[in-house]
Design a protein around this motif. Sequence first.
Motif, PDB file in Angstrom:
ATOM      1  N   LYS A  18       0.940  -1.299   0.011  1.00 58.84           N
ATOM      2  CA  LYS A  18      -0.009  -0.041   0.111  1.00 58.84           C
ATOM      3  C   LYS A  18       0.769   1.442   0.151  1.00 58.84           C
ATOM      4  N   LEU A  19       1.946   1.102   0.404  1.00 57.51           N
ATOM      5  CA  LEU A  19       2.870   2.402   0.650  1.00 57.51           C
ATOM      6  C   LEU A  19       4.206   2.201  -0.324  1.00 57.51           C
ATOM      7  N   GLY A  20       4.203   1.584  -1.165  1.00 58.86           N
ATOM      8  CA  GLY A  20       5.310   1.368  -1.919  1.00 58.86           C
ATOM      9  C   GLY A  20       6.595   0.709  -1.514  1.00 58.86           C
ATOM     10  N   GLY A  21       6.751   0.206  -0.319  1.00 54.32           N
ATOM     11  CA  GLY A  21       7.677  -0.300   0.093  1.00 54.32           C
ATOM     12  C   GLY A  21       8.364   0.238   1.222  1.00 54.32           C
ATOM     13  N   PHE A  22       9.648  -0.192   1.919  1.00 53.68           N
ATOM     14  CA  PHE A  22      10.126   0.441   3.087  1.00 53.68           C
ATOM     15  C   PHE A  22      10.915   1.675   2.723  1.00 53.68           C
ATOM     16  N   ALA A  23      11.504   2.555   3.662  1.00 55.96           N
ATOM     17  CA  ALA A  23      12.362   3.622   3.053  1.00 55.96           C
ATOM     18  C   ALA A  23      13.741   2.987   2.532  1.00 55.96           C
ATOM     19  N   ALA A  24      14.229   3.795   1.611  1.00 53.81           N
ATOM     20  CA  ALA A  24      15.463   3.274   1.052  1.00 53.81           C
ATOM     21  C   ALA A  24      16.408   2.502   2.207  1.00 53.81           C
ATOM     22  N   GLY A  25      17.183   1.765   1.399  1.00 53.37           N
ATOM     23  CA  GLY A  25      17.946   1.112   2.298  1.00 53.37           C
ATOM     24  C   GLY A  25      17.479  -0.048   3.582  1.00 53.37           C
ATOM     25  N   GLN A  26      16.179  -0.243   3.438  1.00 58.20           N
ATOM     26  CA  GLN A  26      15.529  -1.300   4.454  1.00 58.20           C
ATOM     27  C   GLN A  26      15.184  -2.442   3.350  1.00 58.20           C
ATOM     28  N   GLN A  27      15.294  -3.441   3.971  1.00 55.74           N
ATOM     29  CA  GLN A  27      15.124  -4.685   3.473  1.00 55.74           C
ATOM     30  C   GLN A  27      13.677  -5.234   3.750  1.00 55.74           C
ATOM     31  N   VAL A  28      12.754  -5.942   2.622  1.00 52.42           N
ATOM     32  CA  VAL A  28      11.606  -6.093   2.928  1.00 52.42           C
ATOM     33  C   VAL A  28      11.529  -7.664   3.339  1.00 52.42           C
ATOM     34  N   LYS A  29      10.918  -8.394   4.104  1.00 53.01           N
ATOM     35  CA  LYS A  29      11.071  -9.640   4.448  1.00 53.01           C
ATOM     36  C   LYS A  29      10.189 -10.514   3.301  1.00 53.01           C
ATOM     37  N   PRO A  30      10.732 -11.614   2.876  1.00 55.83           N
ATOM     38  CA  PRO A  30       9.792 -12.314   1.799  1.00 55.83           C
ATOM     39  C   PRO A  30       8.801 -13.019   2.305  1.00 55.83           C
ATOM     40  N   ASP A  31       7.726 -13.359   1.470  1.00 53.63           N
ATOM     41  CA  ASP A  31       6.500 -14.364   2.054  1.00 53.63           C
ATOM     42  C   ASP A  31       6.846 -15.641   1.862  1.00 53.63           C
ATOM     43  N   CYS A  32       6.535 -16.442   3.164  1.00 53.04           N
ATOM     44  CA  CYS A  32       7.097 -17.834   3.266  1.00 53.04           C
ATOM     45  C   CYS A  32       5.692 -18.680   3.653  1.00 53.04           C
ATOM     46  N   PRO A  33       5.396 -19.275   2.878  1.00 54.19           N
ATOM     47  CA  PRO A  33       4.172 -20.274   3.040  1.00 54.19           C
ATOM     48  C   PRO A  33       4.365 -21.402   4.157  1.00 54.19           C
ATOM     49  N   LEU A  34       4.125 -21.063   5.419  1.00 57.05           N
ATOM     50  CA  LEU A  34       4.325 -21.812   6.486  1.00 57.05           C
ATOM     51  C   LEU A  34       2.914 -22.443   7.064  1.00 57.05           C
ATOM     52  N   ILE A  35       2.001 -21.775   6.962  1.00 54.16           N
ATOM     53  CA  ILE A  35       0.662 -22.143   7.534  1.00 54.16           C
ATOM     54  C   ILE A  35       0.211 -23.281   6.799  1.00 54.16           C
ATOM     55  N   GLY A  36      -0.147 -24.383   7.239  1.00 52.78           N
ATOM     56  CA  GLY A  36      -0.581 -25.675   6.544  1.00 52.78           C
ATOM     57  C   GLY A  36       0.590 -26.711   6.424  1.00 52.78           C
ATOM     58  N   GLU A  37       1.622 -26.332   6.746  1.00 53.79           N
ATOM     59  CA  GLU A  37       2.945 -27.067   6.682  1.00 53.79           C
ATOM     60  C   GLU A  37       3.154 -27.921   7.967  1.00 53.79           C
ATOM     61  N   ASP A  38       3.894 -29.222   7.757  1.00 49.31           N
ATOM     62  CA  ASP A  38       4.277 -30.013   9.044  1.00 49.31           C
ATOM     63  C   ASP A  38       4.943 -28.974   9.933  1.00 49.31           C
ATOM     64  N   GLY A  39       4.270 -28.855  11.022  1.00 45.34           N
ATOM     65  CA  GLY A  39       4.747 -28.031  12.145  1.00 45.34           C
ATOM     66  C   GLY A  39       6.085 -28.387  12.891  1.00 45.34           C
ATOM     67  N   ASN A  40       6.723 -29.324  12.628  1.00 45.78           N
ATOM     68  CA  ASN A  40       8.025 -29.394  13.212  1.00 45.78           C
ATOM     69  C   ASN A  40       8.977 -28.274  13.066  1.00 45.78           C
ATOM     70  N   ILE A  41       9.476 -27.610  14.125  1.00 42.74           N
ATOM     71  CA  ILE A  41      10.168 -26.330  13.874  1.00 42.74           C
ATOM     72  C   ILE A  41      11.320 -26.392  13.156  1.00 42.74           C
ATOM     73  N   PHE A  42      11.828 -27.437  12.882  1.00 39.72           N
ATOM     74  CA  PHE A  42      13.055 -27.881  12.005  1.00 39.72           C
ATOM     75  C   PHE A  42      12.671 -27.761  10.571  1.00 39.72           C
ATOM     76  N   ASN A  43      11.389 -28.251  10.258  1.00 44.63           N
ATOM     77  CA  ASN A  43      10.705 -28.500   8.988  1.00 44.63           C
ATOM     78  C   ASN A  43      10.470 -26.860   8.657  1.00 44.63           C
ATOM     79  N   LEU A  44       9.736 -26.041   9.691  1.00 44.40           N
ATOM     80  CA  LEU A  44       9.270 -24.629   9.467  1.00 44.40           C
ATOM     81  C   LEU A  44      10.767 -23.907   9.100  1.00 44.40           C
ATOM     82  N   MET A  45      11.896 -24.072   9.919  1.00 44.24           N
ATOM     83  CA  MET A  45      12.992 -23.322   9.800  1.00 44.24           C
ATOM     84  C   MET A  45      13.719 -23.679   8.414  1.00 44.24           C
ATOM     85  N   GLY A  46      13.421 -24.877   7.839  1.00 44.71           N
ATOM     86  CA  GLY A  46      14.130 -25.237   6.541  1.00 44.71           C
ATOM     87  C   GLY A  46      13.465 -24.565   5.603  1.00 44.71           C
ATOM     88  N   ILE A  47      12.217 -24.728   5.599  1.00 42.90           N
ATOM     89  CA  ILE A  47      11.309 -23.753   4.583  1.00 42.90           C
ATOM     90  C   ILE A  47      11.387 -22.250   4.536  1.00 42.90           C
TER      91      ILE A  47
END
Length: 186
Positions: A101-130
């Motif tokens: 909605k705002l065109g991104g964070f101010a210059a020099g700030q990195q945006v976090k990528p989307d990561c589809p974890l909801i619905g995956e095997d909830g084992n923390i090592f699996n989620l960390m790997g994804i």
Amino acid sequence: MKTITTEELKNMSHREGLILQGCGGDLQEWVNGINGILQEQGILLDGKPLDDVSVFQHEGLTNLLFAFGEHKLDIGKLAIWRIQSHEQFGGIWLSDYVENKLGGFAAGQQVKPDCPLIGEDGNIFNLMGIASRTLKENGMYEQAEKMRQRITGGECHSYEEALMVIADYVNITSAEPEEGMGMDFY
């Protein structure tokens, strides 16, 4: 509750939170009501309400930002609740709102990528790997290593703390598209 500008939002890449769009009436009632819902849903793990709340105006709407800060939250439950209540509350992650909605964070700030974890095997090592794979696919090799070190190096003492660390590096999304968001082919 403090009033902020959208420019201030664009300088919050180091934070995450939940934005509710189109809040009318008594804003304190919104804050109390949402915290009550989050408590009832078992999302507020430390029992403390989200009290770092900011209000801002954008596109003619009054919006509330509930910053997560140091609160212990069940991010999985929160993400599911956000998706289920999106039509009612317009809930969106801070990082998604700024990017979309705002065109991104101010210059020099990195945006976090989307990561589809909801619905995956909830084992923390699996989620960390994804999450690690998602970061690497986005050229964020250092962040993937830092995330792994934080989770396995003794900083995390619970499943919830490990999820919060993952959420520091990626936007946790659903593996399934939101209802009405899929493409129809005829």
